[in-house]
Design a protein around this motif. Structure first.
Motif, PDB file in Angstrom:
ATOM      1  N   ARG A  15      -9.044  67.752 107.422  1.00  0.00           N
ATOM      2  CA  ARG A  15      -8.029  68.105 108.443  1.00  0.00           C
ATOM      3  C   ARG A  15      -6.686  67.456 108.103  1.00  0.00           C
ATOM      4  N   VAL A  16      -6.760  66.153 107.795  1.00  0.00           N
ATOM      5  CA  VAL A  16      -5.511  65.408 107.533  1.00  0.00           C
ATOM      6  C   VAL A  16      -4.882  65.845 106.211  1.00  0.00           C
ATOM      7  N   ARG A  17      -5.725  66.119 105.210  1.00  0.00           N
ATOM      8  CA  ARG A  17      -5.172  66.588 103.921  1.00  0.00           C
ATOM      9  C   ARG A  17      -4.419  67.912 104.109  1.00  0.00           C
ATOM     10  N   ILE A  18      -4.964  68.796 104.967  1.00  0.00           N
ATOM     11  CA  ILE A  18      -4.249  70.061 105.213  1.00  0.00           C
ATOM     12  C   ILE A  18      -2.893  69.767 105.847  1.00  0.00           C
ATOM     13  N   ALA A  19      -2.887  68.891 106.841  1.00  0.00           N
ATOM     14  CA  ALA A  19      -1.618  68.568 107.527  1.00  0.00           C
ATOM     15  C   ALA A  19      -0.602  68.001 106.534  1.00  0.00           C
ATOM     16  N   LEU A  20      -1.053  67.085 105.681  1.00  0.00           N
ATOM     17  CA  LEU A  20      -0.140  66.474 104.695  1.00  0.00           C
ATOM     18  C   LEU A  20       0.369  67.530 103.709  1.00  0.00           C
ATOM     19  N   HIS A 193      -7.464  84.044 105.945  1.00  0.00           N
ATOM     20  CA  HIS A 193      -6.002  84.011 105.876  1.00  0.00           C
ATOM     21  C   HIS A 193      -5.525  82.624 105.412  1.00  0.00           C
ATOM     22  N   CYS A 194      -6.100  81.584 106.005  1.00  0.00           N
ATOM     23  CA  CYS A 194      -5.690  80.215 105.636  1.00  0.00           C
ATOM     24  C   CYS A 194      -6.012  79.939 104.164  1.00  0.00           C
ATOM     25  N   ILE A 201      -5.583  75.431 100.039  1.00  0.00           N
ATOM     26  CA  ILE A 201      -6.316  75.369  98.770  1.00  0.00           C
ATOM     27  C   ILE A 201      -6.225  73.955  98.189  1.00  0.00           C
ATOM     28  N   GLN A 202      -4.998  73.437  98.213  1.00  0.00           N
ATOM     29  CA  GLN A 202      -4.752  72.091  97.685  1.00  0.00           C
ATOM     30  C   GLN A 202      -5.621  71.041  98.399  1.00  0.00           C
ATOM     31  N   ALA A 203      -5.840  71.235  99.690  1.00  0.00           N
ATOM     32  CA  ALA A 203      -6.570  70.240 100.490  1.00  0.00           C
ATOM     33  C   ALA A 203      -8.092  70.407 100.421  1.00  0.00           C
ATOM     34  N   GLN A 208     -10.223  67.805  95.110  1.00  0.00           N
ATOM     35  CA  GLN A 208      -9.936  66.383  95.311  1.00  0.00           C
ATOM     36  C   GLN A 208     -10.441  65.564  94.119  1.00  0.00           C
ATOM     37  N   PRO A 209      -9.782  64.421  93.847  1.00  0.00           N
ATOM     38  CA  PRO A 209     -10.153  63.635  92.659  1.00  0.00           C
ATOM     39  C   PRO A 209     -11.571  63.074  92.699  1.00  0.00           C
TER      40      PRO A 209
END
Ligand SMILES: N[C@@H](CCC(=O)N[C@@H](CS)C(=O)NCC(=O)O)C(=O)O
Length: 213
Positions: A15-20, A193-194, A201-203, A208-209
């Motif tokens: 959730r937070v990664r999407i927001a960032l 859609h998202c 996609i990035q989140a 993630q590493p």
């Protein structure tokens, strides 16, 4: 630079990664391996007394609870706004976000599932049935709430909000756990859609590493 303590597969971290990502705020990624129990270590509990991810460090601010973190980010970096400032849109966004964050997630958390199998001796099949049952109940409520709102690209309206930051990770987890989402057409449309958008996609866990198959 902000530092986010999180785990690739944790939906609250996601959730937070999407927001960032939506706000294009760079951050240091600090992995906390939930599979090996790093969230329970004494040094991590100094940051997060409840022993949960995510935790955000911003200068001398340490913050836990994904919704509180996203609210903090929304005030510090208002564009794009993820929690509408006022009106029914704000109420509806919080309604969807809290249905996921308060009704679905807590009873399917790692510690709850471990208690079921470890302390109560529930077998893996029963644990999965528990998981799918509560996801189904919760997403059924979300689907009804979405269907009651005007048709839109995202959960509420035509811009991403906190509701989508919560919905996408919950759906990703549900798919991973083999839940049947076929009855939830609005949820599936919003998810699709998202997931066509760069920030989501990035989140995503696989990007993630600390991702492990
Ligand atoms: N309400 C919290 C929940 C955080 C949470 O429980 N995160 C999970 C991962 S998704 C966790 O760290 N679980 C560790 C455990 O249960 O031991 C939030 O929204 O941040």
């Amino acid at each position: 630079m902000m530092k986010l303590y999180n785990f690739f597969n944790s939906s609250t971290s996601y959730r937070v990664r999407i927001a960032l990502a939506l706000k294009r705020v760079p951050y240091d990624y600090a992995a906390v391996n939930l599979r090996s129990g790093e969230q329970g270590r004494a040094d991590y509990r100094e940051l997060s007394p409840a022993g949960i991810v995510p935790a955000l460090i911003d200068g001398d601010v340490t913050l836990t609870q994904s919704l509180a973190i996203i609210d903090y980010l929304d005030l510090k970096y208002p564009e794009p706004r993820l929690i509408p400032e006022k009106g029914m849109a704000r109420a509806r966004v919080l309604e969807i976000a809290q249905t996921i964050a308060c009704e679905i997630h807590p009873i399917n958390n790692v510690r709850v599932l471990k208690y079921l199998t470890g302390t109560l001796g529930v077998d893996e099949a029963a644990k999965s049935a528990w998981y799918r049952h509560w996801v189904d109940e919760g997403l059924c409520a979300v689907e009804t709430l979405l269907a009651a709102s005007p048709a839109s690209l995202y959960s509420i309206g035509d811009r991403p909000t906190l509701a989508d930051c919560c919905l996408v990770p919950q759906v990703a987890n549900a798919m991973r756990m083999g839940c049947d989402l076929s009855r939830f057409s609005r949820i599936q449309a919003v998810y699709a859609h998202c997931m066509a958008e760069e920030a989501f996609i990035q989140a995503a866990p696989r990007n993630q590493p600390d991702y492990i198959e």
